[in-house]
Design a protein around this motif. Sequence first.
Motif, PDB file in Angstrom:
ATOM      1  N   ASN A  73       0.835  -1.212   0.000  1.00 45.11           N
ATOM      2  CA  ASN A  73       0.000   0.000   0.000  1.00 45.11           C
ATOM      3  C   ASN A  73       0.866   1.258   0.000  1.00 45.11           C
ATOM      4  O   ASN A  73       0.571   2.220  -0.723  1.00 45.11           O
ATOM      5  N   GLN A  74       1.915   1.255   0.795  1.00 48.60           N
ATOM      6  CA  GLN A  74       2.816   2.410   0.837  1.00 48.60           C
ATOM      7  C   GLN A  74       3.550   2.587  -0.498  1.00 48.60           C
ATOM      8  O   GLN A  74       3.671   3.700  -1.005  1.00 48.60           O
TER       9      GLN A  74
ATOM     10  N   LYS B 292       1.312   4.069  -3.169  1.00 47.81           N
ATOM     11  CA  LYS B 292       1.131   5.520  -3.028  1.00 47.81           C
ATOM     12  C   LYS B 292       2.346   6.280  -3.551  1.00 47.81           C
ATOM     13  O   LYS B 292       2.212   7.315  -4.193  1.00 47.81           O
TER      14      LYS B 292
ATOM     15  N   PRO C 180       3.076   4.720  -8.121  1.00 51.41           N
ATOM     16  CA  PRO C 180       1.829   4.118  -8.604  1.00 51.41           C
ATOM     17  C   PRO C 180       1.981   3.134  -9.769  1.00 51.41           C
ATOM     18  O   PRO C 180       1.153   2.252  -9.934  1.00 51.41           O
TER      19      PRO C 180
END
Length: 133
Positions: free
Chosen positions: A60-61, A64, A67
Motif C-alpha cells: 500500500n505504501q 502511493k 503508482p
Amino acid sequence: MKIALCDDEFTILEELSTLLKDMGHEVDCFHDPRQLLDKKYPLYFLDIGMEEMNGIETGNQLRKLYPNCCIVYLTNFDDYRAQAFGVHAFDYLKKPIQKSDIERVLQDVKSMVTQVEVLCSFHTKRWCITTSY
C-alpha cells in the motif's frame, strides 16, 4: 531489470536473488520492508508475512509512492489474496517459488513495462514532440 526482494527468510532471499541474478537481473535484497519505501524499482517481490510491517502494508505504501510499480507477492498463505488485489498486485506466488513462475512473471512485467502508449505527436520542420504515459 532492477528488482527489489523483501522477505524475512534469509534462505528465500538468497535462493530467489541467485535465480534472478542468473537470469541477468540486478537485485537488491531487503529484510526490513521499511527500507524499501525510499527506493524506486519497476518490480518488487514482497513476502506477505513479515514482522515489522507486513507485505500488504508495504505494498500500500509503495503503491502511493510509485503508482506504476509492479508488486508480486510471495507467500505460504492463500488468506491474503483479496487484500493483495486491493493493492493491485501484479501477481501472487505461493512458496516454494518455482523457476517457471518467476520466468512467467518476468516476461509479463517486461512486456508491460516496455509498452508505451503514444497519446499525441506534433511534427514541425524542426521539432518532433511526443507525449506519452
